[in-house]
Design a protein around this motif. Structure first.
Motif, mmCIF file in Angstrom:
data_model
loop_
_atom_site.group_PDB
_atom_site.id
_atom_site.type_symbol
_atom_site.label_atom_id
_atom_site.label_comp_id
_atom_site.label_asym_id
_atom_site.label_seq_id
_atom_site.Cartn_x
_atom_site.Cartn_y
_atom_site.Cartn_z
ATOM 1 N N ALA A 1 -10.601 1.433 -28.448
ATOM 2 C CA ALA A 1 -10.696 1.145 -26.718
ATOM 3 C C ALA A 1 -9.907 1.922 -25.330
ATOM 4 N N HIS B 1 -13.043 -6.924 -29.128
ATOM 5 C CA HIS B 1 -14.393 -6.139 -27.872
ATOM 6 C C HIS B 1 -15.548 -6.406 -28.951
ATOM 7 N N THR C 1 -18.442 0.548 -28.818
ATOM 8 C CA THR C 1 -16.463 0.952 -28.666
ATOM 9 C C THR C 1 -16.380 2.362 -29.368
ATOM 10 N N GLU D 1 -17.726 5.679 -32.476
ATOM 11 C CA GLU D 1 -18.303 4.596 -31.360
ATOM 12 C C GLU D 1 -19.143 3.816 -32.602
#
Length: 451
Positions: free
Chosen positions: A201, A218, A222, A236
């Motif tokens: 991130a 998170h 991300t 991701e």
């Protein structure tokens, strides 16, 4: 093969313990002879003599019960101050003291007047009695240094070690995921073993602690960047919430404690971790063996010595659980005290594990180093008949002689440590009973280092 390796591990660690006891007593023997004290026996173990050989004025040997050892030095106690009065019998307390004095000085013979232990200056007696525990400390330092700076320790890295394929535990028999199981975020995003996570991130992650912490903070889609084959790849994954063991800022698991600050154990004697809801990727970080620096090794040994001291302080509180594990069939906790049998059995357990030889050697050496650190700390307790009790007596004698000199009073003479022998008998009785309970627990309900 497993049985052979288990036996080998038991024998190796048992011999290591005997070597530690012998090394301890060698410190007493060498310094006593250096200061001219006559030593009649150097024995590893207690009870019946299994083997011995006399060299010069000292008999060297091995005895049946491998719970320590001793060096018999002539003149450990000063002459009695009690006058021979046939009309007034000695009290029971005084009788115990004089019997102990007689046992201490039984081997004194004409010509030994200049070779008696109690006639040596207090500082020399302190050196003789401290030499045994210090030898254990030296051995612990050598073993820890070999493991930490030589072999190295397994440290996690920011490289991905394994990727879990599904969100549930794979079938034990096949190692495959159920057909209806959802893939983990890592598997779905294409994370591969060997990838090195360098950013999460937008935050750089130079080590595994920072990578783990960022992933845990998170959830949802991300962006992470990994190094793969010399290239940087952007992925991701859709991180999901999961309840995992809580970790501190160093990445170490935080374990649950009760209202008194003591660890809490499950039904199998394992410590229970605190849990927290965090982001979950579905990977484990790889480890690699890294050598510690001298400073890091010193800090590690200092922390270990503090932990050993705390464990000794907590020994009395461990007795109820230890007794229950030995005689009532209760669960043996992972931090339960263990003895020679228990330590040797753990050696067998370590050697039988499907681990690289270097890992098994490191665990064995680290365990033996920890035992020697315990022997150092325990023997320095200011209680007779431990070495620390004799050191305390010599320090007290030196102090009162200096005070007498400052106050221009007569020399009070040597401190009669034998006057404390009735208390020493109580300490020995407690130690023997404790050792017996530990022995039974080690046989019927052993601690398992590797689960």
């Amino acid at each position: 093969m497993v049985a052979l390796l288990t036996t080998l591990g038991i024998v190796l660690l048992f011999l290591g313990l005997l070597l530690s006891f012998a090394w301890h007593e060698l410190g007493h023997l060498a310094t006593a002879k250096m200061f001219g004290v006559r030593c009649t026996e150097y024995m590893v173990g207690f009870g019946k003599t299994l083997w011995s050989k006399r060299r010069g004025e000292t008999e060297y040997g091995v005895k049946l019960i491998p719970l320590g050892g001793y060096v018999r030095m002539v003149g450990m106690a000063p002459p009695s101050e009690v006058k021979d009065t046939s009309d007034r019998p000695l009290s029971r307390w005084r009788t115990m003291i004089e019997d102990a004095r007689e046992a201490y000085n039984a081997e004194q013979r004409p010509g030994d007047e200049g070779r008696l232990f109690y006639t040596r200056a207090p500082w020399k007696r302190i050196i003789v009695m401290a030499a045994g525990p210090v030898m254990n400390l030296i051995l612990a330092v050598l073993l820890f240094s070999t493991v930490l700076m030589g072999i190295g320790v397994n440290e996690r890295t920011s490289e991905v070690g394994t990727v879990s394929e599904c969100m549930v535990v794979a079938e034990e028999a096949t190692g495959e995921c159920p057909e209806d199981a959802d893939p983990t975020p890592a598997a779905a995003a294409g994370v591969r073993p060997g990838d090195r996570i360098v950013e999460v991130a937008g935050t750089p992650t130079p080590d595994w602690q920072s990578a783990s912490q960022e992933l845990r903070e998170h959830t949802g889609p991300t962006e992470i960047r990994v190094e793969r084959g010399g290239e940087t790849v952007t992925l991701e994954p859709d991180l999901v919430e999961n309840e995992l063991p809580a970790r501190d800022e160093d990445g170490e698991i935080i374990y649950r404690t009760d209202e008194n600050g003591r660890e809490v154990f499950d039904d199998e004697g394992r410590m229970i971790p605190e849990t927290e809801t965090v982001g979950f990727l579905g990977i484990t970080f790889a480890t690699e063996r890294q050598a510690m620096s001298v400073a890091e090794t010193a800090v590690y040994m200092g922390d270990t010595l503090v932990a050993v001291g705390e464990a000794i302080v907590r020994l009395p509180s461990k007795m109820p659980d230890l007794f229950g594990a030995a005689f009532l069939g209760e669960q043996r906790n992972a931090d339960s005290p263990i003895g020679v049998v228990g330590v040797s059995r753990i050696g067998g357990e370590v050697m039988s594990q499907p681990l690289p030889l270097v890992d098994r050697a490191a665990i064995m050496l680290n365990l033996l180093a920890s035992v020697n650190l315990f022997l150092f700390a325990f023997n320095m307790l200011p209680l007779l008949p431990l070495d620390g009790g004799h050191i305390f007596g010599a320090l007290w004698e030196s102090l009162r002689r200096k005070l007498a000199g400052l106050l221009r009073r007569p020399d009070p003479g040597p401190f009669d440590v034998v006057k404390l022998m009735p208390l020493a008998y109580v300490v020995m009785l407690v130690f023997v009973l404790f050792s017996l309970v530990v022995l039974v627990a080690d046989i019927v309900n052993p601690v398992r280092l590797l689960g």
